[in-house]
Write a protein that holds these residues in place. Structure first.
Motif, PDB file in Angstrom:
ATOM      1  N   ASN A 244      -1.179  21.869 -10.670  1.00  0.00           N
ATOM      2  CA  ASN A 244      -1.084  20.891 -11.763  1.00  0.00           C
ATOM      3  C   ASN A 244       0.332  20.325 -11.840  1.00  0.00           C
ATOM      4  O   ASN A 244       1.135  20.537 -10.937  1.00  0.00           O
ATOM      5  CB  ASN A 244      -1.513  21.526 -13.098  1.00  0.00           C
ATOM      6  CG  ASN A 244      -0.692  22.760 -13.431  1.00  0.00           C
ATOM      7  OD1 ASN A 244       0.522  22.798 -13.213  1.00  0.00           O
ATOM      8  ND2 ASN A 244      -1.350  23.777 -13.969  1.00  0.00           N
ATOM      9  N   LEU A 245       0.624  19.609 -12.893  1.00  0.00           N
ATOM     10  CA  LEU A 245       1.885  18.878 -12.976  1.00  0.00           C
ATOM     11  C   LEU A 245       3.095  19.778 -13.183  1.00  0.00           C
ATOM     12  O   LEU A 245       4.227  19.303 -13.141  1.00  0.00           O
ATOM     13  CB  LEU A 245       1.810  17.837 -14.104  1.00  0.00           C
ATOM     14  CG  LEU A 245       0.693  16.793 -13.976  1.00  0.00           C
ATOM     15  CD1 LEU A 245       0.739  15.833 -15.150  1.00  0.00           C
ATOM     16  CD2 LEU A 245       0.783  16.036 -12.670  1.00  0.00           C
ATOM     17  N   THR A 246       2.870  21.086 -13.392  1.00  0.00           N
ATOM     18  CA  THR A 246       3.996  21.995 -13.608  1.00  0.00           C
ATOM     19  C   THR A 246       4.436  22.697 -12.333  1.00  0.00           C
ATOM     20  O   THR A 246       5.430  23.431 -12.344  1.00  0.00           O
ATOM     21  CB  THR A 246       3.636  23.075 -14.649  1.00  0.00           C
ATOM     22  OG1 THR A 246       2.650  23.960 -14.096  1.00  0.00           O
ATOM     23  CG2 THR A 246       3.113  22.444 -15.926  1.00  0.00           C
TER      24      THR A 246
ATOM     25  N   ASP B 280      -2.138   6.853 -16.354  1.00  0.00           N
ATOM     26  CA  ASP B 280      -1.221   7.459 -17.314  1.00  0.00           C
ATOM     27  C   ASP B 280      -0.551   8.720 -16.767  1.00  0.00           C
ATOM     28  O   ASP B 280       0.297   9.301 -17.456  1.00  0.00           O
ATOM     29  CB  ASP B 280      -1.957   7.799 -18.612  1.00  0.00           C
ATOM     30  CG  ASP B 280      -3.104   8.787 -18.409  1.00  0.00           C
ATOM     31  OD1 ASP B 280      -3.559   8.940 -17.260  1.00  0.00           O
ATOM     32  OD2 ASP B 280      -3.557   9.384 -19.408  1.00  0.00           O
ATOM     33  N   ILE B 281      -0.894   9.144 -15.561  1.00  0.00           N
ATOM     34  CA  ILE B 281      -0.345  10.393 -15.027  1.00  0.00           C
ATOM     35  C   ILE B 281       1.185  10.369 -14.951  1.00  0.00           C
ATOM     36  O   ILE B 281       1.845  11.320 -15.387  1.00  0.00           O
ATOM     37  CB  ILE B 281      -0.957  10.716 -13.656  1.00  0.00           C
ATOM     38  CG1 ILE B 281      -2.465  10.989 -13.789  1.00  0.00           C
ATOM     39  CG2 ILE B 281      -0.277  11.922 -13.024  1.00  0.00           C
ATOM     40  CD1 ILE B 281      -2.812  12.184 -14.638  1.00  0.00           C
TER      41      ILE B 281
ATOM     42  N   ARG C 192       3.233   8.839 -16.783  1.00  0.00           N
ATOM     43  CA  ARG C 192       3.734   8.858 -18.160  1.00  0.00           C
ATOM     44  C   ARG C 192       3.675  10.266 -18.760  1.00  0.00           C
ATOM     45  O   ARG C 192       4.488  10.620 -19.625  1.00  0.00           O
ATOM     46  CB  ARG C 192       2.924   7.881 -19.006  1.00  0.00           C
ATOM     47  CG  ARG C 192       3.466   7.640 -20.392  1.00  0.00           C
ATOM     48  CD  ARG C 192       2.903   6.374 -21.011  1.00  0.00           C
ATOM     49  NE  ARG C 192       1.463   6.406 -21.184  1.00  0.00           N
ATOM     50  CZ  ARG C 192       0.593   5.678 -20.473  1.00  0.00           C
ATOM     51  NH1 ARG C 192       1.021   4.864 -19.508  1.00  0.00           N
ATOM     52  NH2 ARG C 192      -0.709   5.742 -20.699  1.00  0.00           N
ATOM     53  N   LYS C 193       2.742  11.091 -18.292  1.00  0.00           N
ATOM     54  CA  LYS C 193       2.590  12.442 -18.828  1.00  0.00           C
ATOM     55  C   LYS C 193       3.726  13.363 -18.405  1.00  0.00           C
ATOM     56  O   LYS C 193       3.971  14.377 -19.038  1.00  0.00           O
ATOM     57  CB  LYS C 193       1.247  13.027 -18.393  1.00  0.00           C
ATOM     58  CG  LYS C 193       0.060  12.352 -19.054  1.00  0.00           C
ATOM     59  CD  LYS C 193      -1.252  12.970 -18.605  1.00  0.00           C
ATOM     60  CE  LYS C 193      -2.436  12.334 -19.330  1.00  0.00           C
ATOM     61  NZ  LYS C 193      -3.730  12.924 -18.908  1.00  0.00           N
TER      62      LYS C 193
ATOM     63  N   GLY D  98       6.065  16.157 -16.528  1.00  0.00           N
ATOM     64  CA  GLY D  98       5.920  17.472 -15.921  1.00  0.00           C
ATOM     65  C   GLY D  98       6.854  17.583 -14.736  1.00  0.00           C
ATOM     66  O   GLY D  98       7.251  16.565 -14.143  1.00  0.00           O
TER      67      GLY D  98
ATOM     68  N   ASP E 175       6.342   3.309 -15.450  1.00  0.00           N
ATOM     69  CA  ASP E 175       6.396   4.652 -16.015  1.00  0.00           C
ATOM     70  C   ASP E 175       7.088   5.618 -15.063  1.00  0.00           C
ATOM     71  O   ASP E 175       7.838   6.510 -15.504  1.00  0.00           O
ATOM     72  CB  ASP E 175       4.985   5.157 -16.325  1.00  0.00           C
ATOM     73  CG  ASP E 175       4.340   4.446 -17.503  1.00  0.00           C
ATOM     74  OD1 ASP E 175       5.087   3.885 -18.333  1.00  0.00           O
ATOM     75  OD2 ASP E 175       3.100   4.442 -17.581  1.00  0.00           O
TER      76      ASP E 175
ATOM     77  N   GLN F 120      10.430   7.832 -15.818  1.00  0.00           N
ATOM     78  CA  GLN F 120      10.425   9.293 -15.756  1.00  0.00           C
ATOM     79  C   GLN F 120      11.410   9.834 -14.730  1.00  0.00           C
ATOM     80  O   GLN F 120      12.033  10.870 -14.946  1.00  0.00           O
ATOM     81  CB  GLN F 120       9.015   9.797 -15.399  1.00  0.00           C
ATOM     82  CG  GLN F 120       7.982   9.621 -16.488  1.00  0.00           C
ATOM     83  CD  GLN F 120       8.095  10.695 -17.566  1.00  0.00           C
ATOM     84  OE1 GLN F 120       9.085  11.413 -17.663  1.00  0.00           O
ATOM     85  NE2 GLN F 120       7.078  10.787 -18.402  1.00  0.00           N
TER      86      GLN F 120
END
Length: 231
Positions: A130-132, A154-155, A157-158, A160, A190, A194
Motif C-alpha cells: 500500500n501507500l505506506t 486522487d491517489i 493527492r492521498k 503516503g 497533485d 506532494q
C-alpha cells in the motif's frame, strides 16, 4: 509520457552499504520497486529488463507472500535467462521482507552477486503493498514506487511515503485514463505538490518504448552510482 523534473540521483539518502564487494569489486546497484497490487510493478520490471538487458548485466528478485508467481511470469516472458531471476516467499506482509526483516532478500541478492558476478543492476520487486510501503536502505540504494491511473486520479493527492518520498514515482497505465475518467492534468499537479522537486514519470507500457522515462532514470542512477564508486 515524460519525466518531470529531469533525471537526478537522489542526494538525501546515504547508500545502503559500501558500493564495493568484500573482494574489492564493485557491487551491483540495487533498485527497489514497490506499489499497490495491480499497479504494474512486474510489467515495469519486465519492460526494463527487455530494454536494458543488451547493454547491462541484470538480475531480478521478486517477492510474493505464498507463491513465486511474479518470478514465474518473468521467466515465462523470457525477459532474462532463468538463472537471473529469483523469488522470495515472504510468508507475511510484504513490508516485512523489504523493510523490517530483510534477511531473505539480502541472501537472494548476495547469491545472485556471487553466481553472476559481475552484475550492474539488481531489481528488487516488492509484493503488492500500500501507500505506506518503503524499502530498507540496508536492502536497496534507491527505490521506485508504481501507482496506476485506474486506481483513481486522487491517489497522488492521498500521499503516503510511497508517493512523497520514493526516489522516483511512476504513474502507470495512462492509456486507461479516458476509460476510467482519470484527469491526468490533476494527477500531475497533485504529484508536483506532494513531491516538490522529486522526479516522477507518466508511463503507458502498451505504447512503443513506453518504459523509456523509467529506463532513462535507471541508467542515470547507475551512472551516478559508478561515478561515486570511482571517486
Amino acid at each position: 509520457m515524460h519525466l518531470d523534473p529531469p533525471v537526478t540521483m537522489p542526494h538525501r539518502h546515504t547508500h545502503s552499504a559500501d558500493p564495493r564487494r568484500p573482494d574489492g569489486g564493485h557491487r551491483a546497484l540495487r533498485i527497489g520497486f514497490g506499489g499497490p497490487v495491480g499497479s504494474g510493478k512486474t510489467a515495469t520490471v519486465a519492460a526494463l529488463c527487455r530494454t536494458l538487458r543488451d547493454r547491462l548485466s541484470l538480475a531480478v528478485v521478486t517477492n510474493d507472500i505464498y507463491t513465486q508467481e511474479d518470478a514465474a511470469f518473468l521467466r515465462r516472458e523470457a525477459v532474462l535467462p532463468p538463472e537471473r531471476i529469483t523469488a522470495v516467499e515472504t510468508g507475511a506482509c510484504p513490508h516485512t521482507a523489504i523493510r523490517d526483516d530483510i534477511s531473505a532478500n539480502l541472501e537472494a541478492v548476495e547469491h545472485l552477486e556471487q553466481t553472476l558476478h559481475p552484475l550492474d543492476l539488481i531489481l528488487i520487486e516488492s509484493g503488492g503493498d500500500n501507500l505506506t510501503a518503503t524499502f530498507s536502505r540496508g536492502l536497496v540504494d534507491t527505490q521506485v514506487f508504481v501507482i496506476d491511473v485506474a486506481s483513481g486520479d486522487d491517489i497522488p493527492r492521498k500521499g503516503g511515503p510511497g508517493i512523497t518520498t520514493s526516489d522516483l514515482l511512476v504513474i502507470n497505465k495512462t492509456d486507461l485514463a479516458p476509460h476510467v475518467g482519470a484527469d491526468l492534468d490533476a494527477m500531475r499537479a497533485d504529484t508536483r505538490r506532494q513531491r516538490k522537486d522529486l522526479p516522477f514519470a507518466f508511463t503507458s507500457l502498451t505504447a512503443p518504448d513506453g518504459i523509456r522515462p523509467v529506463a532513462d532514470w535507471v541508467t542515470g542512477c547507475l551512472d551516478a552510482w559508478r561515478a561515486g564508486a570511482a571517486g
